[in-house]
Scaffold this motif. Structure first.
Motif, PDB file in Angstrom:
ATOM      1  N   VAL A 206       9.211   4.779  10.402  1.00 45.04           N
ATOM      2  CA  VAL A 206       8.185   4.877   9.368  1.00 45.04           C
ATOM      3  C   VAL A 206       8.326   6.215   8.641  1.00 45.04           C
ATOM      4  O   VAL A 206       8.307   7.276   9.273  1.00 45.04           O
ATOM      5  CB  VAL A 206       6.767   4.753   9.974  1.00 45.04           C
ATOM      6  CG1 VAL A 206       5.715   4.844   8.875  1.00 45.04           C
ATOM      7  CG2 VAL A 206       6.622   3.444  10.745  1.00 45.04           C
ATOM      8  N   TRP A 207       8.470   6.144   7.330  1.00 44.31           N
ATOM      9  CA  TRP A 207       8.554   7.346   6.493  1.00 44.31           C
ATOM     10  C   TRP A 207       7.249   7.446   5.706  1.00 44.31           C
ATOM     11  O   TRP A 207       6.832   6.480   5.046  1.00 44.31           O
ATOM     12  CB  TRP A 207       9.743   7.265   5.533  1.00 44.31           C
ATOM     13  CG  TRP A 207      11.076   7.328   6.245  1.00 44.31           C
ATOM     14  CD1 TRP A 207      11.460   6.603   7.327  1.00 44.31           C
ATOM     15  CD2 TRP A 207      12.175   8.172   5.928  1.00 44.31           C
ATOM     16  NE1 TRP A 207      12.735   6.930   7.712  1.00 44.31           N
ATOM     17  CE2 TRP A 207      13.203   7.903   6.864  1.00 44.31           C
ATOM     18  CE3 TRP A 207      12.407   9.129   4.944  1.00 44.31           C
ATOM     19  CZ2 TRP A 207      14.426   8.547   6.840  1.00 44.31           C
ATOM     20  CZ3 TRP A 207      13.634   9.775   4.907  1.00 44.31           C
ATOM     21  CH2 TRP A 207      14.631   9.494   5.848  1.00 44.31           C
ATOM     22  N   ILE A 208       6.615   8.620   5.777  1.00 44.44           N
ATOM     23  CA  ILE A 208       5.303   8.817   5.151  1.00 44.44           C
ATOM     24  C   ILE A 208       5.437   9.836   4.037  1.00 44.44           C
ATOM     25  O   ILE A 208       5.843  10.982   4.271  1.00 44.44           O
ATOM     26  CB  ILE A 208       4.272   9.287   6.197  1.00 44.44           C
ATOM     27  CG1 ILE A 208       4.214   8.279   7.353  1.00 44.44           C
ATOM     28  CG2 ILE A 208       2.897   9.453   5.557  1.00 44.44           C
ATOM     29  CD1 ILE A 208       3.310   8.713   8.498  1.00 44.44           C
ATOM     30  N   HIS A 209       5.097   9.404   2.811  1.00 46.27           N
ATOM     31  CA  HIS A 209       5.205  10.270   1.636  1.00 46.27           C
ATOM     32  C   HIS A 209       3.813  10.605   1.103  1.00 46.27           C
ATOM     33  O   HIS A 209       2.967   9.720   0.960  1.00 46.27           O
ATOM     34  CB  HIS A 209       6.005   9.589   0.522  1.00 46.27           C
ATOM     35  CG  HIS A 209       7.460   9.438   0.824  1.00 46.27           C
ATOM     36  ND1 HIS A 209       7.976   8.339   1.476  1.00 46.27           N
ATOM     37  CD2 HIS A 209       8.527  10.259   0.571  1.00 46.27           C
ATOM     38  CE1 HIS A 209       9.284   8.463   1.593  1.00 46.27           C
ATOM     39  NE2 HIS A 209       9.642   9.618   1.057  1.00 46.27           N
ATOM     40  N   ASP A 210       3.605  11.881   0.820  1.00 46.43           N
ATOM     41  CA  ASP A 210       2.384  12.329   0.159  1.00 46.43           C
ATOM     42  C   ASP A 210       2.621  12.233  -1.354  1.00 46.43           C
ATOM     43  O   ASP A 210       3.451  12.967  -1.910  1.00 46.43           O
ATOM     44  CB  ASP A 210       2.061  13.771   0.563  1.00 46.43           C
ATOM     45  CG  ASP A 210       0.693  14.227   0.049  1.00 46.43           C
ATOM     46  OD1 ASP A 210       0.205  13.661  -0.950  1.00 46.43           O
ATOM     47  OD2 ASP A 210       0.120  15.154   0.645  1.00 46.43           O
ATOM     48  N   LEU A 211       1.902  11.332  -2.011  1.00 43.35           N
ATOM     49  CA  LEU A 211       2.144  11.074  -3.428  1.00 43.35           C
ATOM     50  C   LEU A 211       1.621  12.196  -4.326  1.00 43.35           C
ATOM     51  O   LEU A 211       1.908  12.206  -5.525  1.00 43.35           O
ATOM     52  CB  LEU A 211       1.506   9.742  -3.826  1.00 43.35           C
ATOM     53  CG  LEU A 211       1.970   8.529  -3.001  1.00 43.35           C
ATOM     54  CD1 LEU A 211       1.285   7.262  -3.481  1.00 43.35           C
ATOM     55  CD2 LEU A 211       3.479   8.373  -3.064  1.00 43.35           C
ATOM     56  N   ARG A 212       0.858  13.126  -3.767  1.00 45.15           N
ATOM     57  CA  ARG A 212       0.377  14.277  -4.538  1.00 45.15           C
ATOM     58  C   ARG A 212       1.404  15.403  -4.555  1.00 45.15           C
ATOM     59  O   ARG A 212       1.288  16.349  -5.346  1.00 45.15           O
ATOM     60  CB  ARG A 212      -0.936  14.785  -3.936  1.00 45.15           C
ATOM     61  CG  ARG A 212      -2.083  13.784  -4.030  1.00 45.15           C
ATOM     62  CD  ARG A 212      -3.181  14.103  -3.054  1.00 45.15           C
ATOM     63  NE  ARG A 212      -2.722  13.984  -1.663  1.00 45.15           N
ATOM     64  CZ  ARG A 212      -3.523  14.008  -0.605  1.00 45.15           C
ATOM     65  NH1 ARG A 212      -4.827  14.127  -0.776  1.00 45.15           N
ATOM     66  NH2 ARG A 212      -3.035  13.900   0.626  1.00 45.15           N
ATOM     67  N   SER A 213       2.399  15.306  -3.695  1.00 43.54           N
ATOM     68  CA  SER A 213       3.405  16.357  -3.594  1.00 43.54           C
ATOM     69  C   SER A 213       4.484  16.182  -4.665  1.00 43.54           C
ATOM     70  O   SER A 213       4.765  15.072  -5.114  1.00 43.54           O
ATOM     71  CB  SER A 213       4.046  16.323  -2.200  1.00 43.54           C
ATOM     72  OG  SER A 213       5.152  17.199  -2.122  1.00 43.54           O
ATOM     73  N   ARG A 214       5.101  17.266  -5.031  1.00 41.12           N
ATOM     74  CA  ARG A 214       6.209  17.206  -5.980  1.00 41.12           C
ATOM     75  C   ARG A 214       7.515  16.816  -5.295  1.00 41.12           C
ATOM     76  O   ARG A 214       8.490  16.462  -5.951  1.00 41.12           O
ATOM     77  CB  ARG A 214       6.380  18.558  -6.675  1.00 41.12           C
ATOM     78  CG  ARG A 214       5.223  18.924  -7.594  1.00 41.12           C
ATOM     79  CD  ARG A 214       5.507  20.227  -8.329  1.00 41.12           C
ATOM     80  NE  ARG A 214       4.431  20.572  -9.253  1.00 41.12           N
ATOM     81  CZ  ARG A 214       4.426  21.641 -10.041  1.00 41.12           C
ATOM     82  NH1 ARG A 214       5.470  22.479 -10.001  1.00 41.12           N
ATOM     83  NH2 ARG A 214       3.426  21.883 -10.846  1.00 41.12           N
ATOM     84  N   SER A 215       7.516  16.884  -3.976  1.00 35.98           N
ATOM     85  CA  SER A 215       8.720  16.555  -3.225  1.00 35.98           C
ATOM     86  C   SER A 215       8.844  15.044  -3.056  1.00 35.98           C
ATOM     87  O   SER A 215       7.850  14.336  -2.875  1.00 35.98           O
ATOM     88  CB  SER A 215       8.677  17.222  -1.849  1.00 35.98           C
ATOM     89  OG  SER A 215       9.759  16.788  -1.047  1.00 35.98           O
TER      90      SER A 215
END
Length: 349
Positions: A206-215
């Motif tokens: 599971v890969w978790i991305h923070d959509l507020r981050s620029r990364s």
């Protein structure tokens, strides 16, 4: 209580239009979704005499029972049917609509089986009177594979799971962001409260991305030895449930970033099979590759009930099973609906 549940009846599903020929001969549901209200089922069927897939909404209604009848609900085709030929449906979810009921539409993804056409993400309102009046929004994804999708109603956007990335698409501007996953994405979901976190179940975990981050890199990874085929985030957003192609179902504590318990007894080897959670009733259920339905206690992880398939098991005819406590939109009308070949079966008290 689950031990007292049994099959209460079955009904054959027929086409909504007479004279459709081979396109009306339903073989088995490949996908089945229940609307949050319990009023509708969304099904994608294989056909007995064609490679075409048929997408059809079914309306769930309460049925007046006679002495000889035990099925308290009935289903009937509703709205417009869609036929998918060269492009096959890979995933679908409720969402994409507007107006008073934003969940009156579906978002679904397709890939071209011939290898020459584009993958697509499509929004359709199948609750229409005719095909000409149906609301349609199409997104051409080119040669990017589209294996799964998830809808974010709050921000009017959706995600697409591809071979080595997750894509985030804004519906109005059609602006698309790419988030790295390094492997194929099989399932996705947005965080339930803020919608600012995207969970992608991949071949590596599971890969978790923070959509507020620029990364575009993930903020957290939960590694799995097998491909992740299902995801569910509990309402408090502290616990994540994952399922794998190997059959393992795990509960992860996101505060400690570790697996805290497992739901044992499921059967799978290489098939993408969904699982479902009802937190109000406190159950988790899924259908295994052996076509047996298993129901666990969500809190204790005890396997409470196993339901055998109504026919000889086959990898091509794995039943689709859904639970609701308000079938037909009637609160307290609870039970399991099983889509098995061209029939709908109901299990209850």
């Amino acid at each position: 209580m689950m031990q007292n549940w049994k099959m209460r009846g079955k009904q054959r599903v027929s086409s909504s239009v007479d004279g459709e020929g081979e396109y009306s001969r339903l073989e088995h549901p490949l996908f089945m979704l229940a609307s949050p209200s319990g009023h509708h089922l969304m099904c994608v069927w294989s056909l007995t005499t064609s490679v075409v897939q048929r997408m059809q909404m079914l309306k769930v209604e309460e049925k007046q029972q006679s002495v000889s009848e035990s099925l308290p609900i009935k289903v009937k085709p509703h709205g417009v049917a869609i036929l998918q030929a060269s492009n096959k449906v890979t995933d679908l979810c409720w969402g994409g609509g507007g107006g008073e009921d934003p969940l009156n539409s579906i978002l679904y993804t397709t890939i071209c089986m011939l290898g020459t056409g584009s993958s697509m993400a499509l929004i359709r309102c199948l609750d229409s009177d005719s095909y000409n009046s149906m609301q349609c929004v199409d997104f051409n994804l080119g040669f990017k594979s589209a294996w799964t999708c998830a809808w974010d109603q709050t921000n009017k956007r959706f995600s697409i799971g591809s071979d080595k990335a997750s894509y985030l698409m804004d519906v109005e501007t059609r602006y698309m962001l790419e988030f790295k996953t390094k492997s194929r994405v099989y399932t996705q979901l947005f965080s339930s409260q803020t919608k600012q976190v995207l969970f992608s179940g991949t071949a590596l975990g599971v890969w978790i991305h923070d959509l507020r981050s620029r990364s575009v890199d993930p903020v957290t990874k939960y590694h799995h030895k097998s491909c992740v085929s299902g995801l569910y985030l509990k309402q408090d957003e502290n616990y994540l449930i994952t399922s794998e192609f190997s059959g393992k179902i795990r509960l992860w504590d996101m505060r400690m970033n570790k697996c805290v318990c497992k739901y044992s007894g499921n059967s799978n080897g290489y098939t993408k099979l969904p699982f479902y959670v009802d937190e109000s009733l406190g159950i988790l259920h899924t259908v295994g590759q052996d076509s047996y339905t298993r129901i666990w206690d969500l809190q204790s992880t005890e396997l409470m009930r196993t339901i055998a398939p109504p026919y000889t098991p086959s990898i091509d005819t794995i039943p689709r099973v859904l639970y609701s406590d308000s079938w037909g939109g009637i609160h307290g009308n609870y039970g399991f609906i099983m889509g098995a070949k061209d029939k709908i079966q109901y299990y209850g008290m």
